[in-house]
Design a protein around this motif. Sequence first.
Motif, short mmCIF file in Angstrom:
data_model
loop_
_atom_site.label_atom_id
_atom_site.label_comp_id
_atom_site.label_asym_id
_atom_site.label_seq_id
_atom_site.Cartn_x
_atom_site.Cartn_y
_atom_site.Cartn_z
N GLY A 379 0.82 -1.20 0.00
CA GLY A 379 0.00 0.00 0.00
C GLY A 379 0.85 1.25 0.00
O GLY A 379 2.02 1.25 -0.42
N ARG A 380 0.27 2.37 0.46
CA ARG A 380 1.03 3.60 0.60
C ARG A 380 1.81 3.53 1.90
O ARG A 380 1.28 3.75 2.97
N GLY A 381 3.06 3.22 1.79
CA GLY A 381 3.88 3.00 2.97
C GLY A 381 4.34 4.29 3.62
O GLY A 381 4.42 5.34 2.98
N ASN A 435 1.16 0.89 6.72
CA ASN A 435 0.49 0.96 5.42
C ASN A 435 -0.67 1.94 5.55
O ASN A 435 -1.66 1.66 6.22
N LYS A 436 -0.55 3.09 4.91
CA LYS A 436 -1.58 4.13 5.03
C LYS A 436 -2.91 3.70 4.43
O LYS A 436 -3.93 4.36 4.69
N ASP A 437 -2.93 2.63 3.65
CA ASP A 437 -4.19 2.14 3.08
C ASP A 437 -4.86 1.08 3.95
O ASP A 437 -5.86 0.48 3.54
N ASP A 438 -4.32 0.85 5.14
CA ASP A 438 -4.90 -0.11 6.08
C ASP A 438 -5.48 0.68 7.26
O ASP A 438 -4.77 1.03 8.20
N PRO A 439 -6.80 0.97 7.24
CA PRO A 439 -7.39 1.81 8.29
C PRO A 439 -7.21 1.25 9.70
O PRO A 439 -6.99 2.01 10.65
#
Length: 520
Positions: A379-381, A435-439
């Motif tokens: 994701g967006r790390g 991972n910024k895409d993992d809420p």
Amino acid sequence: MADLRLPPDFTLQKLTQAQRAFESVLGANKVFFEDLDRTSYLDKFAVDDEAHHPSGAVACESVEEVQAVVRIANQYRLPLFPISRGKNLGYGGTAPVLEGSVVLDLSRMKKIEFDAEQGTVIVEPGVSFYDLYDFVQQNNLPYWLSTPGNSWGSVMGNALDRGVGYTPYGEHTKNICGLEVVMPDGDLVRTGMGAFSNAPTWQAYPFGFGPGWDQMFVQSNFGIVTKMGMWMMPEPESLMGMDVEFDRPEDLKVMVDTIAPLRRERVLTQSPSIGNWMRAAAVLTRRTDWTDEPGALSDAVIDAIRKQFDIGWWGVSLRLYGREDVNKAAYKILEEAMGNAGPMKITPTSWRRGEPLEYTGWTGTPMTFPMQNVNWYGGRGGHIGFSPIIPQDGDAALAQFRRTYARYQEYGMDYQGSFAFGERHLTNVNAMVFNKDDPAMMGRIDPFFRTLVADAKAQGYGEYRTHLDYMDLVAGSYDFNNNALLRLNEKVKNALDPNGIIAPGKSGIWPSAFAGERGQ
């Protein structure tokens, strides 16, 4: 203007007026107030993407332009947030502490003045480690840099935030010698011998006459540094050393207790760093290459990673620099000490002037590949760092590791940690990769960080550097005599910057004009 955030008690009309004033002195091509501009100056690794939005940015190319911007900011009571290159990722990057501040981008200021006889250099804020390295190479100068693990940032910015490298000159703040600073009222000051007109010793003696002010501008918001003198390391005749791996987590104690006396005696003059297995794994692979299990990695997966890379639970690189005869004598001491510590393996290394050079931090070569660790989860790390200062003692280090490792497991995060040596202290650097895409993961980061700060404070340990989100928290933890140090810092801030325009909130230092924003 959906992304436009204004400073407290500021209006859109005043912002427009300030923008026009900036354009009149800089030109429209150096003033950035569109939505895309504001997005470009956000924190790329932010835990909370809704925090720390600037209202715009301006880019200066000279000291005179910086002074003009400061005068306009005072006129409109508009806070500025200076950045050198904005590559301080994990600590806030290009974003300001206070919402709505105007980012003062100094990355276009890139002059280098090198004194090859004395081994000193003057750099402007935009000079990156790559820029300085290229300058040294192109001019065949017999000097080495000290570079941080990710070297695309500013030489000045790194030193002013107490960043470190891996050579004997690795404590960069200690090698500052002479600053030029635009003060909050637009005045221009040179510290040390620079206060003496045409002094040839500005980069030779850091103190001058009276108080020495260089460290006043480190991690502070008391002025805008536009030039920095720095000492460079002469190219050594030889380099000798070893890469040492240890098998068990508890080996951290013997590693610290073996290396610490050598560091204090200056047998080792570098800044070695003990790091765990994940420093290699997270750069060269992704987590999904090893497992899809939730939570922190199991011992079985860690064992598989270590077996694949043939590495210990902990590893450290030790290097000796200088005259070959001196290095040979020191190497015997180092070899005996590390051998008696019971390592898993020792891999010697050596180099002599004229031989091909390894391109690593140990030789002051700029590099950026360690930043690949942010891809670990996909994701967006991103990452932020938790880095308390602890005693240079094996029992203290092991206890700190065990507390921190248990918190990583509690919060379901994979542990990446290191213990970097100063002469008398250890900096326990813990990378919180996410991972910024993992809420769900992002929801754990803030309570995880605050818990680590509280754990450290209970031991009397404070952070030396922190992300924008936690500057108030960390400043507040320095609590002797009802936070006397913070009160002193703010007295100085209010005296020098009564309008509070330079980086309000930086390092937890709030001017009276924005005192209500503390902790917001």
